[in-house]
Design an enzyme around this catalytic site. Structure first.
Site, mmCIF file in Angstrom:
data_model
loop_
_atom_site.group_PDB
_atom_site.id
_atom_site.type_symbol
_atom_site.label_atom_id
_atom_site.label_comp_id
_atom_site.label_asym_id
_atom_site.label_seq_id
_atom_site.Cartn_x
_atom_site.Cartn_y
_atom_site.Cartn_z
ATOM 1 N N ASP A 177 -6.057 14.258 22.008
ATOM 2 C CA ASP A 177 -4.742 14.107 21.387
ATOM 3 C C ASP A 177 -4.717 14.624 19.958
ATOM 4 O O ASP A 177 -3.640 14.871 19.419
ATOM 5 C CB ASP A 177 -4.316 12.637 21.404
ATOM 6 C CG ASP A 177 -3.836 12.197 22.779
ATOM 7 O OD1 ASP A 177 -3.689 13.079 23.644
ATOM 8 O OD2 ASP A 177 -3.629 10.997 22.976
ATOM 9 N N ASP A 236 0.815 -1.207 0.000
ATOM 10 C CA ASP A 236 0.000 0.000 0.000
ATOM 11 C C ASP A 236 0.854 1.264 0.000
ATOM 12 O O ASP A 236 0.448 2.298 -0.528
ATOM 13 C CB ASP A 236 -0.924 0.008 1.226
ATOM 14 C CG ASP A 236 -1.979 -1.084 1.151
ATOM 15 O OD1 ASP A 236 -2.229 -1.580 0.034
ATOM 16 O OD2 ASP A 236 -2.537 -1.450 2.199
#
Length: 530
Positions: A401, A301
């Site tokens: 986050d 990928d």
């Protein structure tokens, strides 16, 4: 819509206050006056309060500043929409003119050849040509392909080139292999063939065909040039590349392009590979889509991501091969013959707008993202504070986050690890996935493809944020900076082994072991025993 007057009532039930701002002749809000108004309000708030000042006056000043910001955002949204509409209109007119000119040249060439052979009557050809020209000028761009007839190659492989292109560049475009993309269905009687149009008959509405249907690519002319991209530092990939290059050149008589690094390796192995072509600098890479008919990737990928990142505009069809591709000849034979099923993988167009910019068009170089763009807190120990807007509508404030904006192709990557859903790659949409949010009720969203997502770092943020694009090119986002993300007009067409749905399900079964568990034992009690 840019309002010139906004009525508001404070929380204590006081009378409504009308806030007006000047309007230029074109009807847009004067952003400069709003800017000065905001500055005046800020100076007023920074002054030492006068003894006995009513607390309601301070609240009204805060409301006034909020209204000014809302008016400015509305004006920016209207200006952005007008500019985008003008740009699409310009591209439509340019494309239409080009098609008419190309058809006119083709007819003139055919007539010249026929007149030379004495096969047709000149007067009849002239009348026929005039009729065809009038028909083309009145035609509403129907021959370029639509939802009913499919998508033509020049719609996918077309960038924003101006009319000042040289004749050499135009000849390169015409020499490329042309293809047509069409909707695929299981026969005339299949369910996928139904609901081709929107119908309002007898008050009933049926939906139009969506872009998530299976798409088939059929070559209208034979491919001439192939680009091969390989995973570096892999012996098995190097061996496969040598075999593929030799087969494509000797058996298929195709022109082969490779990266400069790969050409050095091929020539070092044998001087017979001198016919392999490459490029010298980045400026030539930007014109590869005008030369290359097909891209072959040898790797995983990551190699597909690298191939997509090389094309900043239109992308030729990509045929990905894994590291253990033993039967590549049969596969490439099928691809070169066509038709083949492909998946149009959407990309995100990301732009960074700094706080010092005068408008949203003063941006840095845009990024095209195939998987996701991530906004995180970097090395800071503080929570990320991000204001999120969708088409100028407030969505939420992210405290955590970070945040992931993902394509549906990237839904099985970082977004999935952060709790996002797995989505079929041909479902058009933008995944809105928080990273470890500071709220248990903050769940991921899937937004429609036509929206523009705006992520801002507020001035009260305790630390800056960092943005990364497909895991690369990290950018610092300071207070006041914004990141704009929208769907790019250039998808990445990738060839399927079977079809897009079969490939997607096989990938989550084989690659992610989705819902893989030990089968329940049959030795226990059964219903009839109870």
């Amino acid at each position: 819509m840019s309002p010139s007057k906004l009525d508001s009532t404070d929380s204590f039930g006081h009378e409504e206050a009308s806030v007006s701002c000047s309007k230029p002749e074109n009807g847009c809000v004067d952003s400069l006056s709003i800017f000065h108004s905001e500055k005046a309000v800020e100076e007023l708030l920074q002054q030492t309060p006068v003894a006995g000042m009513d607390e309601h006056l301070i609240e009204f000043s805060e409301a006034l500043r909020t209204v000014a910001k809302a008016l400015r955002r509305a004006a920016e949204g209207k200006a952005s929409a007008q500019a985008e509409a003008a740009e699409w209109k310009r591209r439509y007119e340019l494309e239409r003119t080009r098609n008419i000119q190309m058809e006119r040249k083709a007819r003139m060439a055919e007539q010249f050849s026929a007149e030379k052979n004495g096969d047709i009557d000149c007067e009849r050809v002239k009348n026929s040509d005039n009729q065809s020209m009038l028909q083309n000028e009145s035609n509403e761009y129907s021959e370029t392909g639509c939802m009913k007839h499919g998508i033509w190659s020049h719609e996918v492989l077309r960038d924003r080139e101006s009319d000042s292109n040289s004749n050499a560049d135009r000849n390169k475009i015409m020499r490329k292999a042309s293809f047509k993309l069409s909707w695929w269905c299981n026969g005339e009687n299949g369910d996928q063939h139904k609901h081709d149009i929107v119908s309002f008959e007898r008050g009933n509405i049926t939906t139009a065909e969506r872009s998530s249907k299976q798409i088939s690519l059929k070559w209208e002319s034979d491919p001439q040039t192939v680009l091969i991209l390989t995973k570096p530092n892999s012996v098995s990939v190097r061996i496969l590349c040598v075999q593929m290059v030799r087969w494509l050149r000797e058996r298929k008589k195709l022109n082969v392009y490779v990266e400069p690094r790969v050409k050095v390796e091929l020539v070092a192995e044998s001087s017979n590979f001198s016919y392999v072509q490459t490029w010298k600098d980045d400026s030539e890479i930007s014109h590869l889509h005008m030369k290359v008919d097909l891209v072959i990737t040898l790797g995983g990928d990551g190699t597909v991501l690298w191939a997509a990142s090389m094309f900043k505009g239109p992308v030729p069809p990509i045929v990905p091969f894994s590291l253990d591709s033993e039967h590549f000849k049969d596969c490439l034979d099928s691809v070169l013959r066509g038709p083949i099923s492909i998946t149009l993988r959407h990309r995100l167009l990301c732009r960074v707008v700094r706080d010092a910019a005068k408008n949203e068009y003063e941006t840095e170089e845009p990024f095209l993202v195939l998987n996701e763009v991530t906004i995180d807190r970097g090395i800071s120990s503080y929570l990320t504070n991000l204001e999120c807007y969708c088409d100028n509508s407030f969505v939420t404030c992210v405290q955590g986050d970070g945040l992931i904006l993902s394509t549906t192709s990237g839904s099985t990557a970082y977004s999935l690890a952060a709790g996002g859903s797995m989505v079929h790659p041909q479902v058009p949409g933008i995944l809105f996935t928080p990273i470890c949010p500071h709220s248990l009720s903050f769940r991921p969203l899937i937004l429609p493809e036509h929206v523009t997502v705006r992520i801002m770092v507020p001035f009260n943020s305790r630390s800056p944020a960092w943005a990364s694009f497909d895991g690369k090119d990290r950018k610092l986002l300071a207070a006041g900076d914004a990141l704009l993300c929208s769907m790019a007009p250039w998808p990445v067409p990738t060839a399927c082994q079977v079809d897009s749905t079969n490939d997607f399900l096989r990938s989550i079964h084989d690659g992610l072991h989705w819902n893989l568990r030990k089968t329940q034992s049959f030795d226990g009690p059964r219903d009839r025993d109870l």
